[in-house]
Scaffold this motif. Structure first.
Motif, PDB file in Angstrom:
ATOM      1  N   LYS A 113       0.832  -1.230   0.076  1.00 12.49           N
ATOM      2  CA  LYS A 113      -0.024   0.103   0.078  1.00 12.49           C
ATOM      3  C   LYS A 113       0.803   1.172  -0.097  1.00 12.49           C
ATOM      4  CE  LYS A 113      -4.188   1.828   2.434  1.00 12.49           C
ATOM      5  NZ  LYS A 113      -4.999   1.707   3.539  1.00 12.49           N
ATOM      6  N   ALA A 114       0.548   2.033  -0.934  1.00 13.20           N
ATOM      7  CA  ALA A 114       1.330   3.334  -1.119  1.00 13.20           C
ATOM      8  C   ALA A 114       0.537   4.417  -0.360  1.00 13.20           C
ATOM      9  CB  ALA A 114       1.920   3.589  -2.419  1.00 13.20           C
ATOM     10  N   GLU A 115       1.032   5.698  -0.561  1.00 10.42           N
ATOM     11  CA  GLU A 115       0.405   6.749  -0.025  1.00 10.42           C
ATOM     12  C   GLU A 115      -0.975   7.139  -0.548  1.00 10.42           C
ATOM     13  OE1 GLU A 115       3.052  10.102   0.010  1.00 10.42           O
ATOM     14  OE2 GLU A 115       4.334   9.107   1.706  1.00 10.42           O
ATOM     15  N   LYS A 116      -1.066   6.837  -1.864  1.00 11.49           N
ATOM     16  CA  LYS A 116      -2.243   6.871  -2.762  1.00 11.49           C
ATOM     17  C   LYS A 116      -3.218   5.619  -2.448  1.00 11.49           C
ATOM     18  CE  LYS A 116      -0.118   8.668  -6.894  1.00 11.49           C
ATOM     19  NZ  LYS A 116       0.048   8.563  -8.326  1.00 11.49           N
ATOM     20  N   GLU A 117      -4.406   6.006  -1.961  1.00 14.06           N
ATOM     21  CA  GLU A 117      -5.329   5.033  -1.629  1.00 14.06           C
ATOM     22  C   GLU A 117      -5.594   3.899  -2.349  1.00 14.06           C
ATOM     23  OE1 GLU A 117      -6.464   4.440   1.835  1.00 14.06           O
ATOM     24  OE2 GLU A 117      -4.970   5.939   2.463  1.00 14.06           O
ATOM     25  N   ASP A 118      -5.779   3.997  -3.553  1.00 16.01           N
ATOM     26  CA  ASP A 118      -6.284   3.253  -4.307  1.00 16.01           C
ATOM     27  C   ASP A 118      -5.137   2.819  -5.439  1.00 16.01           C
ATOM     28  OD1 ASP A 118      -5.792   5.437  -5.839  1.00 16.01           O
ATOM     29  OD2 ASP A 118      -7.494   5.561  -7.135  1.00 16.01           O
ATOM     30  N   ASP A 119      -3.974   2.917  -5.131  1.00 13.08           N
ATOM     31  CA  ASP A 119      -2.812   2.189  -5.894  1.00 13.08           C
ATOM     32  C   ASP A 119      -1.771   1.397  -5.119  1.00 13.08           C
ATOM     33  OD1 ASP A 119      -1.587   1.669  -8.257  1.00 13.08           O
ATOM     34  OD2 ASP A 119      -1.198   3.969  -8.586  1.00 13.08           O
ATOM     35  N   PHE A 120      -1.182   0.277  -5.836  1.00  9.29           N
ATOM     36  CA  PHE A 120      -0.372  -0.433  -4.850  1.00  9.29           C
ATOM     37  C   PHE A 120       0.773  -1.107  -5.757  1.00  9.29           C
ATOM     38  CE2 PHE A 120      -4.703  -1.151  -4.016  1.00  9.29           C
ATOM     39  CZ  PHE A 120      -4.993  -0.842  -2.824  1.00  9.29           C
ATOM     40  N   TRP A 121       1.988  -1.286  -4.904  1.00  5.38           N
ATOM     41  CA  TRP A 121       3.167  -1.646  -5.485  1.00  5.38           C
ATOM     42  C   TRP A 121       3.107  -3.088  -5.826  1.00  5.38           C
ATOM     43  CZ3 TRP A 121       8.399  -2.035  -2.841  1.00  5.38           C
ATOM     44  CH2 TRP A 121       9.477  -2.326  -3.599  1.00  5.38           C
ATOM     45  N   PHE A 122       3.063  -3.766  -6.669  1.00  4.63           N
ATOM     46  CA  PHE A 122       2.718  -5.217  -6.987  1.00  4.63           C
ATOM     47  C   PHE A 122       4.183  -5.914  -6.955  1.00  4.63           C
ATOM     48  CE2 PHE A 122       1.787  -9.032 -10.069  1.00  4.63           C
ATOM     49  CZ  PHE A 122       1.618  -9.618  -8.841  1.00  4.63           C
ATOM     50  N   ILE A 123       4.768  -6.696  -6.116  1.00  5.44           N
ATOM     51  CA  ILE A 123       6.134  -6.949  -5.930  1.00  5.44           C
ATOM     52  C   ILE A 123       6.325  -8.192  -6.545  1.00  5.44           C
ATOM     53  CG2 ILE A 123       6.215  -5.645  -3.655  1.00  5.44           C
ATOM     54  CD1 ILE A 123       6.442  -8.645  -2.588  1.00  5.44           C
ATOM     55  N   ASP A 124       5.378  -8.941  -6.968  1.00  4.79           N
ATOM     56  CA  ASP A 124       5.417 -10.272  -7.803  1.00  4.79           C
ATOM     57  C   ASP A 124       5.405 -10.029  -9.321  1.00  4.79           C
ATOM     58  OD1 ASP A 124       5.700 -12.971  -8.202  1.00  4.79           O
ATOM     59  OD2 ASP A 124       4.518 -13.319  -6.667  1.00  4.79           O
ATOM     60  N   GLY A 125       5.568 -11.190 -10.288  1.00  5.23           N
ATOM     61  CA  GLY A 125       5.271 -10.939 -11.559  1.00  5.23           C
ATOM     62  C   GLY A 125       6.545 -10.365 -12.203  1.00  5.23           C
ATOM     63  N   PRO A 126       6.338  -9.737 -13.457  1.00  9.32           N
ATOM     64  CA  PRO A 126       7.434  -9.448 -13.858  1.00  9.32           C
ATOM     65  C   PRO A 126       8.094  -8.266 -13.710  1.00  9.32           C
ATOM     66  CG  PRO A 126       5.618  -9.351 -15.838  1.00  9.32           C
ATOM     67  CD  PRO A 126       5.068  -9.350 -13.945  1.00  9.32           C
ATOM     68  N   ASP A 127       9.471  -8.285 -13.931  1.00 11.71           N
ATOM     69  CA  ASP A 127      10.424  -7.347 -13.289  1.00 11.71           C
ATOM     70  C   ASP A 127      10.041  -5.789 -13.546  1.00 11.71           C
ATOM     71  OD1 ASP A 127      11.973  -9.396 -12.778  1.00 11.71           O
ATOM     72  OD2 ASP A 127      13.803  -8.624 -13.887  1.00 11.71           O
ATOM     73  N   THR A 128       9.136  -5.624 -14.703  1.00  5.73           N
ATOM     74  CA  THR A 128       8.705  -4.331 -15.121  1.00  5.73           C
ATOM     75  C   THR A 128       7.641  -3.756 -14.057  1.00  5.73           C
ATOM     76  OG1 THR A 128       7.256  -5.227 -16.504  1.00  5.73           O
ATOM     77  CG2 THR A 128       9.111  -4.443 -17.396  1.00  5.73           C
ATOM     78  N   ASN A 129       7.094  -4.520 -13.519  1.00  6.96           N
ATOM     79  CA  ASN A 129       5.972  -4.283 -12.601  1.00  6.96           C
ATOM     80  C   ASN A 129       6.573  -3.454 -11.399  1.00  6.96           C
ATOM     81  OD1 ASN A 129       3.841  -5.196 -13.996  1.00  6.96           O
ATOM     82  ND2 ASN A 129       3.500  -7.181 -12.717  1.00  6.96           N
ATOM     83  N   TYR A 130       7.664  -4.162 -11.039  1.00  9.88           N
ATOM     84  CA  TYR A 130       8.435  -3.847  -9.820  1.00  9.88           C
ATOM     85  C   TYR A 130       8.995  -2.213 -10.177  1.00  9.88           C
ATOM     86  CZ  TYR A 130      11.893  -4.717  -5.906  1.00  9.88           C
ATOM     87  OH  TYR A 130      12.711  -4.646  -4.475  1.00  9.88           O
ATOM     88  N   SER A 131       9.961  -2.376 -11.156  1.00 12.22           N
ATOM     89  CA  SER A 131      10.420  -1.031 -11.249  1.00 12.22           C
ATOM     90  C   SER A 131       9.762   0.121 -11.441  1.00 12.22           C
ATOM     91  CB  SER A 131      11.459  -1.188 -12.219  1.00 12.22           C
ATOM     92  OG  SER A 131      11.115  -1.677 -13.520  1.00 12.22           O
ATOM     93  N   GLU A 132       8.662  -0.318 -12.322  1.00 12.10           N
ATOM     94  CA  GLU A 132       7.679   0.932 -12.605  1.00 12.10           C
ATOM     95  C   GLU A 132       6.792   1.326 -11.361  1.00 12.10           C
ATOM     96  OE1 GLU A 132       4.122   0.408 -12.658  1.00 12.10           O
ATOM     97  OE2 GLU A 132       3.897   2.502 -13.388  1.00 12.10           O
TER      98      GLU A 132
END
Length: 281
Positions: A113-132
């Motif tokens: 959970k980030a500061e934005k209530e409706d957005d999240f950092w997805f730490i799994d899946g492709p590398d690009t999800n992580y870096s983006e």
């Protein structure tokens, strides 16, 4: 009781696994397993493709309970869910356990959970999800992002009290040495804060082999340092292959067991007849 083969963290076609639950049971019997626990990703109010649909929950419960009865003379089948913890969003683990009649709970964090209530950092899946996600939600500040992950894990441990903590340091998987070193002081401090929470909780640390056999991580989840600290502190552990296909049910199991013995573990925690018990590793 001699240690035999088991895995309590298994994903079927009810979520992001590849086959029907019975296919895993049949393969487990072939492999000489003593127990298999199904742990589909619990439904989430956040739209993700990997979680079970809420409309399928009752069918999942019925099917696993049916397999329990059908194969009771050949291996133990258990009903669980991998429960994601997102502060202020996810349902309490105790409510899931009561509602679904779970044998045990696995608690994990995949969405930070980030500061934005409706957005999240997805730490799994492709590398690009992580870096983006790191750039978009944490302005590229890796220490802030990774700290948010571990603080969410700690909050999950303290408030939800899962029986098992899933892949506790999975945050390292898509790092691949690009953004931080696991030897940096701030990271080691986070590990110790997490270990303190685990030690107080009595929760079991899952030693998850999936990252290794899928070649997404060179080390188990958790890594050697965390496991050595668990051993020193007497924190209970269990082995999980986190299988998404029947053929993965015992992937890297023996290698993992040997590594744990080398670290110094003498016992492992297994689920048997409704309770977690220790047996020789």
């Amino acid at each position: 009781m001699n240690m035999t083969y088991f895995s309590y963290h298994t994903h079927s076609s009810f979520c992001d696994g590849k086959e029907n639950p019975e296919d895993y049971v049949k393969e487990g019997i072939k492999k000489g397993m003593r127990a298999i626990g199904f742990s589909s990703h619990a439904p989430l109010s956040v739209a993700v493709v990997w979680a079970m649909k809420a409309s399928n929950l009752n069918a999942y419960i019925r099917e696993i309970n049916q397999l329990k009865e059908q194969y009771k003379d050949e291996l133990d089948v258990y009903l669980s869910l991998e429960l994601d913890y997102i502060p202020g969003i996810s349902k309490d683990f105790s409510e899931w356990s009561r509602m679904a009649g779970l044998d045990y709970t696995i608690g994990s964090v995949h969405l930070v959970k980030a500061e934005k209530e409706d957005d999240f950092w997805f730490i799994d899946g492709p590398d690009t999800n992580y870096s983006e996600g790191l750039e978009r939600l944490f302005q590229g500040d890796i220490q802030k992002a990774v700290s948010a992950y571990y603080h969410q894990v700690i909050e999950m441990i303290e408030t939800q009290k899962p029986d098992v903590i899933g892949h506790i340091d999975k945050i390292k998987m898509n790092n691949k040495g690009r953004f931080f070193s696991e030897e940096e002081a701030w990271y080691v401090e986070l590990l110790h804060k997490t270990l303190d929470a685990v030690e107080k909780s009595g929760s079991i640390v899952e030693v998850n082999t999936r990252g290794v056999y899928k070649k997404k991580s060179q080390k188990l989840f958790p890594g050697d340092y965390f496991l050595m600290e668990c051993c020193k502190r007497g924190i209970p552990i269990t082995i999980s292959t986190d299988a998404h296909q029947p053929k993965e049910l015992l992937e890297h199991f023996e290698e993992c067991r040997k590594s744990l013995k080398q670290i110094g573990f003498e016992q492992i925690t297994v689920f048997h007849k409704g309770e977690w018990i220790k047996e020789s590793i």
